[in-house]
Write a protein that holds these residues in place. Structure first.
Motif, mmCIF file in Angstrom:
data_model
loop_
_atom_site.group_PDB
_atom_site.id
_atom_site.type_symbol
_atom_site.label_atom_id
_atom_site.label_comp_id
_atom_site.label_asym_id
_atom_site.label_seq_id
_atom_site.Cartn_x
_atom_site.Cartn_y
_atom_site.Cartn_z
ATOM 1 N N SER A 57 37.438 45.940 60.719
ATOM 2 C CA SER A 57 36.246 46.591 60.154
ATOM 3 C C SER A 57 35.634 45.736 59.046
ATOM 4 C CB SER A 57 36.616 47.973 59.599
ATOM 5 O OG SER A 57 37.021 48.834 60.633
ATOM 6 N N PHE A 58 36.483 45.081 58.280
ATOM 7 C CA PHE A 58 35.986 44.190 57.229
ATOM 8 C C PHE A 58 35.153 43.052 57.834
ATOM 9 C CE2 PHE A 58 36.734 40.225 54.794
ATOM 10 C CZ PHE A 58 35.994 40.547 53.659
ATOM 11 N N MET A 59 35.664 42.470 58.928
ATOM 12 C CA MET A 59 34.916 41.428 59.623
ATOM 13 C C MET A 59 33.596 41.975 60.148
ATOM 14 S SD MET A 59 36.629 38.613 59.484
ATOM 15 C CE MET A 59 37.099 39.125 57.826
ATOM 16 N N TYR A 60 33.658 43.190 60.667
ATOM 17 C CA TYR A 60 32.463 43.842 61.230
ATOM 18 C C TYR A 60 31.403 44.063 60.146
ATOM 19 C CZ TYR A 60 29.612 47.604 63.209
ATOM 20 O OH TYR A 60 28.574 48.378 63.633
ATOM 21 N N GLU A 61 31.845 44.482 58.963
ATOM 22 C CA GLU A 61 30.903 44.793 57.884
ATOM 23 C C GLU A 61 30.445 43.541 57.136
ATOM 24 O OE1 GLU A 61 33.152 47.548 55.634
ATOM 25 O OE2 GLU A 61 33.060 49.113 57.164
ATOM 26 N N LEU A 62 31.262 42.493 57.175
ATOM 27 C CA LEU A 62 30.896 41.262 56.482
ATOM 28 C C LEU A 62 29.794 40.497 57.226
ATOM 29 C CD1 LEU A 62 31.394 39.172 54.223
ATOM 30 C CD2 LEU A 62 33.216 38.203 55.656
ATOM 31 N N THR A 63 29.871 40.491 58.555
ATOM 32 C CA THR A 63 28.920 39.714 59.356
ATOM 33 C C THR A 63 27.467 40.138 59.140
ATOM 34 O OG1 THR A 63 30.644 39.373 61.014
ATOM 35 C CG2 THR A 63 28.382 38.928 61.689
ATOM 36 N N PRO A 64 27.130 41.447 59.157
ATOM 37 C CA PRO A 64 25.735 41.834 58.902
ATOM 38 C C PRO A 64 25.229 41.386 57.535
ATOM 39 C CG PRO A 64 26.932 43.660 59.870
ATOM 40 C CD PRO A 64 27.935 42.610 59.544
ATOM 41 N N VAL A 65 26.115 41.362 56.545
ATOM 42 C CA VAL A 65 25.711 40.898 55.203
ATOM 43 C C VAL A 65 25.279 39.440 55.264
ATOM 44 C CG1 VAL A 65 26.502 40.482 52.842
ATOM 45 C CG2 VAL A 65 27.194 42.570 54.041
ATOM 46 N N LEU A 66 26.080 38.616 55.960
ATOM 47 C CA LEU A 66 25.745 37.202 56.109
ATOM 48 C C LEU A 66 24.450 37.019 56.896
ATOM 49 C CD1 LEU A 66 29.310 35.769 56.905
ATOM 50 C CD2 LEU A 66 28.099 35.742 54.710
ATOM 51 N N VAL A 67 24.282 37.841 57.939
ATOM 52 C CA VAL A 67 23.074 37.758 58.771
ATOM 53 C C VAL A 67 21.835 38.114 57.957
ATOM 54 C CG1 VAL A 67 21.838 38.872 60.677
ATOM 55 C CG2 VAL A 67 24.195 38.093 60.990
ATOM 56 N N LEU A 68 21.932 39.186 57.162
ATOM 57 C CA LEU A 68 20.783 39.582 56.337
ATOM 58 C C LEU A 68 20.440 38.503 55.306
ATOM 59 C CD1 LEU A 68 21.389 43.383 55.653
ATOM 60 C CD2 LEU A 68 19.543 42.364 56.984
ATOM 61 N N GLY A 69 21.481 37.938 54.689
ATOM 62 C CA GLY A 69 21.244 36.919 53.675
ATOM 63 C C GLY A 69 20.570 35.691 54.255
ATOM 64 N N TYR A 70 21.134 35.190 55.354
ATOM 65 C CA TYR A 70 20.550 33.977 55.933
ATOM 66 C C TYR A 70 19.228 34.288 56.619
ATOM 67 C CZ TYR A 70 20.343 29.413 58.166
ATOM 68 O OH TYR A 70 19.944 28.146 58.548
ATOM 69 N N GLY A 71 19.109 35.496 57.177
ATOM 70 C CA GLY A 71 17.854 35.892 57.817
ATOM 71 C C GLY A 71 16.718 35.957 56.811
ATOM 72 N N LEU A 129 23.648 36.516 74.792
ATOM 73 C CA LEU A 129 22.432 35.856 75.273
ATOM 74 C C LEU A 129 21.185 36.427 74.606
ATOM 75 C CD1 LEU A 129 23.270 35.578 79.094
ATOM 76 C CD2 LEU A 129 23.260 33.723 77.404
ATOM 77 N N VAL A 130 21.159 37.760 74.432
ATOM 78 C CA VAL A 130 20.011 38.394 73.777
ATOM 79 C C VAL A 130 19.901 37.917 72.331
ATOM 80 C CG1 VAL A 130 19.057 40.596 72.960
ATOM 81 C CG2 VAL A 130 20.001 40.406 75.272
ATOM 82 N N LEU A 131 21.021 37.869 71.615
ATOM 83 C CA LEU A 131 21.009 37.427 70.215
ATOM 84 C C LEU A 131 20.573 35.961 70.101
ATOM 85 C CD1 LEU A 131 24.242 39.125 68.782
ATOM 86 C CD2 LEU A 131 21.868 39.883 68.566
ATOM 87 N N LEU A 132 21.055 35.138 71.039
ATOM 88 C CA LEU A 132 20.631 33.741 71.044
ATOM 89 C C LEU A 132 19.121 33.632 71.294
ATOM 90 C CD1 LEU A 132 23.546 32.044 73.018
ATOM 91 C CD2 LEU A 132 22.841 31.481 70.680
ATOM 92 N N PHE A 133 18.625 34.466 72.175
ATOM 93 C CA PHE A 133 17.191 34.462 72.466
ATOM 94 C C PHE A 133 16.377 34.876 71.246
ATOM 95 C CE2 PHE A 133 13.308 36.569 73.884
ATOM 96 C CZ PHE A 133 12.745 35.586 74.700
ATOM 97 N N LEU A 134 16.892 35.879 70.492
ATOM 98 C CA LEU A 134 16.159 36.358 69.316
ATOM 99 C C LEU A 134 16.155 35.305 68.209
ATOM 100 C CD1 LEU A 134 17.417 40.060 69.184
ATOM 101 C CD2 LEU A 134 15.089 39.302 69.698
ATOM 102 N N ASN A 135 17.343 34.742 67.903
ATOM 103 C CA ASN A 135 17.411 33.688 66.885
ATOM 104 C C ASN A 135 18.764 32.991 66.990
ATOM 105 O OD1 ASN A 135 18.061 32.511 64.084
ATOM 106 N ND2 ASN A 135 15.875 33.013 63.920
ATOM 107 N N TRP A 136 18.745 31.727 67.399
ATOM 108 C CA TRP A 136 20.003 31.035 67.662
ATOM 109 C C TRP A 136 20.799 30.778 66.383
ATOM 110 C CZ3 TRP A 136 21.289 26.369 65.512
ATOM 111 C CH2 TRP A 136 20.252 25.614 64.949
#
Length: 572
Positions: free
Chosen positions: A252-266, A154-161
Motif C-alpha cells: 500500500s505504501f508503494m501504491y500511495e507513493l507512486t501517485p505522489v511522484l506522478v503528480l510532482g513530475y507531472g 499501453l494506455v499510460l504510455l500513450f498518455l505520457n511515456w
C-alpha cells in the motif's frame, strides 16, 4: 525445498483447471469491463482540455450524463464479474467438501483409524475455504490481470511515456516486498493450520467425553487444557495476520507513493509545456488501474502461499487409498461357510491375530469369547473386509472374501456393535436409512429386535428424532434399534459384537429366541453365559490365538482358560 514448493503450486494450478467451468462469467465479462474502463482517462482529458479549456459550456451537461452512463456500466459489469468470482469460490467449496466427504467414505477403516476425526473436520470444513480463492478464481484471475496490466500500461504510455516510466520503475518494489515476506508467511501458514487442526480435535474429543468430564468434576481442568490449545492457535494466527498485514501495508505504501511522484513530475511537465493538465489528471485517475492488477496478483501470490499449505492437506485426503471393491463375484445363496486358513492380522505393527484356522458352517450359531484384547472384534471385522488379513486366506463359500463385490458382501454380512451410533434422525429413519421396505418388513424387524417394547414411551413413536448419536435413547434402546436396522436387511451372516450388553437379560433372551426364525449364520461376541450357551459352537481366543473350540459343556471340561473366563467374567 524450492523445487518441491514449485511442484506443489504447479499441481494446484493444474488441479484448478477443473473449476474453470465456474469462471465463465468473469472470463467473458472481465475483458468488457477493461474496455469500458479505458474510456475514463480519455474522457477526463477531453473534458479538461477540450471542454473546460475551450469554454464549451453547452457540452458540459451532455458530457456529464455520458460519463455517468460509462461509470454506471462499469459498476454493473464489475458487479457481475466480482459476484461471478464469489459464486465460483462457493461452488468450489461445495464440490471439494462433497468430494472429500465421499473419499473419506471410501477409505479403508484401518487408514481412517490412523487419523484424528478433528483433523478430518478441519481439512474438509476449513481448509477448503482457505483454498477456494485459488481454486475458484486462479486461472481467470491470472489471465485477466495480466491482460489488464498490459493494456493499462499501453494506455499510460500513450498518455505520457515519462509519467508511465516513473510508474514502471516503482513496480519491482512489489516483487521484492513479496520475496521478503514469502518464507515467513509460508511457515506461519503451516503452523497456523496445524494448530487449528489440534484445536478442532481437542474440541471434538472433550465434547464426546462430556459424560466422563462431568462424572469426575473435571470441567475446569479440561477448560484450561482447551484454553491452552486455543491460545496456541491464536498466537500462530496472530503471527500470520501480522505478516500478511505487513506485506499488505508495504505494498500500500508503494501504491500511495507512486501517485505522489506522478503528480510532482507531472506538474513539472505542465510548467515546461510538455503535457496538459487534462493529460495529467486523466493519467492520475487511471493510474490506479495499473496498480489494481499488481495488487491483485500480489494478493494472489500471498493467497497462493496459503493455498499451497492447505492444498497439500486436501491432496493428502484425495490421495488416500480407497477400498478394493472386489472382483465382482455375487454372494452365494446357500453355500456361505466361513473358512479362516492360517490367518494373521497385524494392526499398526502389532500382531493381533496369529495363525487362525477356523470353519463356521452356514447357518451355524457360533459364540466367540476371550479376555479383553484377545482379538475377538478384529477377527469378525475381517469377514466384511473392514480389515484385510496380513497373511492367510479368508473364504466364504468357494471364494476368498476379496473376490466378492464389496457392496454385495457387506449387504449379506452385517455387524452390530456395542456402541453402534444412531444418526440424528427419527427411529424409523435410522432403521430404514433411505432404503425402501414394506410396512410388513419394518414391523417384523422392530418386533424381532424388541424395539416395539419401548417405542410407546417416546413422544412421537417411530417418528421420534433420537438426537446426536442416539443421545435421547438409553444404551439398550440404541442397541435394539441397531439390531432392527440389521435384521430388516435379512443378512446371510449376522455378527453381534456385544450388541446386547445394554439390554436386560429377559429382553436379550426374547431377542435371541426371535433370531431362531432367521435362516442365517449367527456369530456372537458376548460376556453373558446365558447368551453363549445358545451357540452351537464356542471359540475361545487368547492373545490372538484360538486355544479352544467346542460346545460350552465340552470346553468347561477341557479348557482351563475358558473355565477361568466363565468363573471370573461372565454373569452366571
Amino acid at each position: 525445498m524450492k523445487k518441491e514448493k514449485n511442484k506443489s503450486y504447479i499441481k494446484l494450478l493444474k488441479y484448478s483447471k477443473k473449476y474453470i467451468k465456474y469462471q465463465k462469467i468473469p472470463l467473458i465479462l472481465a475483458p468488457l469491463l477493461l474496455l469500458v474502463s479505458i474510456m475514463t482517462p480519455f474522457l477526463i482529458r477531453y473534458f479538461i482540455d477540450d471542454i473546460i479549456g475551450k469554454n464549451k459550456f453547452s457540452q458540459i451537461l451532455p458530457f456529464f450524463f455520458f460519463f455517468v452512463l460509462v461509470v454506471l456500466l462499469e459498476r454493473i459489469i464489475s458487479f457481475f464479474v466480482n459476484y461471478g468470482y464469489y459464486k465460483s469460490m462457493n461452488l468450489v467449496v461445495r464440490d471439494e467438501q462433497i468430494s472429500m466427504f465421499n473419499k473419506i467414505m471410501m477409505i479403508p477403516l484401518k487408514d481412517f483409524s490412523h487419523n484424528k476425526v478433528g483433523d478430518f473436520m478441519s481439512r474438509v470444513l476449513s481448509d477448503t475455504l482457505e483454498a477456494s480463492f485459488f481454486l475458484g478464481t486462479g486461472i481467470s484471475l491470472i489471465f485477466y490481470n495480466f491482460i489488464q496490466l498490459i493494456i493499462v500500461s499501453l494506455v499510460l504510455l500513450f498518455l505520457n511515456w515519462q509519467l508511465a516510466l516513473i510508474t514502471f520503475i516503482m513496480m519491482p518494489f512489489y516483487y521484492f516486498s513479496l520475496r521478503a515476506f514469502d518464507k515467513s508467511i509460508q511457515k506461519s501458514s503451516e503452523l497456523e493450520r496445524n494448530t487449528y487442526s489440534e484445536l478442532t480435535e481437542e474440541f471434538r474429543e472433550k465434547v464426546e467425553g462430556l459424560w466422563s468430564i462431568k462424572s469426575f468434576c473435571k470441567e475446569t481442568f479440561f477448560s484450561k487444557a482447551f484454553f491452552k490449545k486455543s491460545e496456541s492457535w491464536v498466537g500462530a494466527k496472530n503471527r500470520l495476520s501480522k505478516l500478511n498485514q505487513g506485506a499488505e501495508d508495504f505494498m500500500s505504501f508503494m501504491y500511495e507513493l507512486t501517485p505522489v511522484l506522478v503528480l510532482g513530475y507531472g506538474g513539472y511537465l505542465i510548467l515546461k509545456g510538455d503535457t496538459t493538465l487534462g493529460t495529467l489528471i486523466g493519467f492520475y485517475a487511471y493510474l490506479g488501474w495499473i496498480f489494481t492488477p499488481i495488487r491483485n496478483l500480489s494478493n494472489f501470490y500471498i493467497q497462493m502461499q496459503r493455498a499451497g499449505q492447505v492444498s497439500n492437506r486436501i491432496f493428502e485426503i484425495h490421495d488416500m487409498p480407497v477400498e478394493d471393491r472386489g472382483k465382482g463375484k455375487s454372494f452365494p445363496v446357500d453355500e456361505y461357510d466361513i473358512t479362516f486358513e492360517n490367518i494373521c492380522f497385524t494392526y499398526q505393527n502389532l500382531p493381533i491375530l496369529k495363525d487362525i484356522n477356523l470353519r463356521i458352517n452356514a447357518k451355524e450359531k457360533v459364540a466367540i469369547v476371550g479376555t479383553s484384547g484377545a482379538g475377538k472384534s478384529s477377527l469378525v471385522n475381517l469377514i466384511p473386509r473392514f480389515y484385510e488379513p496380513s497373511q492367510g486366506l479368508l473364504k466364504i463359500g468357494s471364494f476368498e472374501v476379496k473376490e466378492y463385490d464389496l457392496e454385495q458382501l457387506r449387504k449379506n454380512v452385517k455387524i452390530v456393535r456395542q456402541n453402534d451410533p444412531l444418526f440424528n434422525m427419527s427411529v424409523k429413519e435410522n432403521i430404514m436409512l433411505g432404503d425402501e421396505f414394506s410396512e410388513e418388513e419394518f414391523n417384523k424387524a422392530v418386533k424381532k429386535a424388541k424395539v416395539d417394547k419401548f417405542i410407546d414411551l417416546l413422544d412421537e413413536g417411530y417418528d421420534t428424532v433420537v438426537g446426536e448419536r442416539g443421545s435421547k435413547l438409553s444404551d439398550g434402546q440404541r442397541q435394539r434399534v441397531a439390531i432392527a436396522r440389521a435384521l430388516i436387511r435379512k443378512p446371510k451372516i449376522l455378527i453381534l459384537d456385544e450388541a446386547t450388553s445394554g439390554v436386560d437379560s429377559q429382553t436379550e433372551e426374547e431377542i435371541f429366541e426371535e433370531l431362531k426364525e432367521y435362516d442365517m449364520t449367527l456369530i456372537i461376541i458376548s460376556h453373558r453365559l446365558s447368551t453363549i450357551r445358545k451357540a452351537d459352537k464356542v471359540v475361545v481366543l487368547k492373545d490372538g490365538e484360538i486355544i479352544g473350540e467346542g460346545t460350552h459343556n465340552e470346553l468347561v471340561e477341557s479348557s482351563p482358560v475358558y473355565k477361568e473366563i466363565i468363573e471370573s467374567q461372565l454373569v452366571m
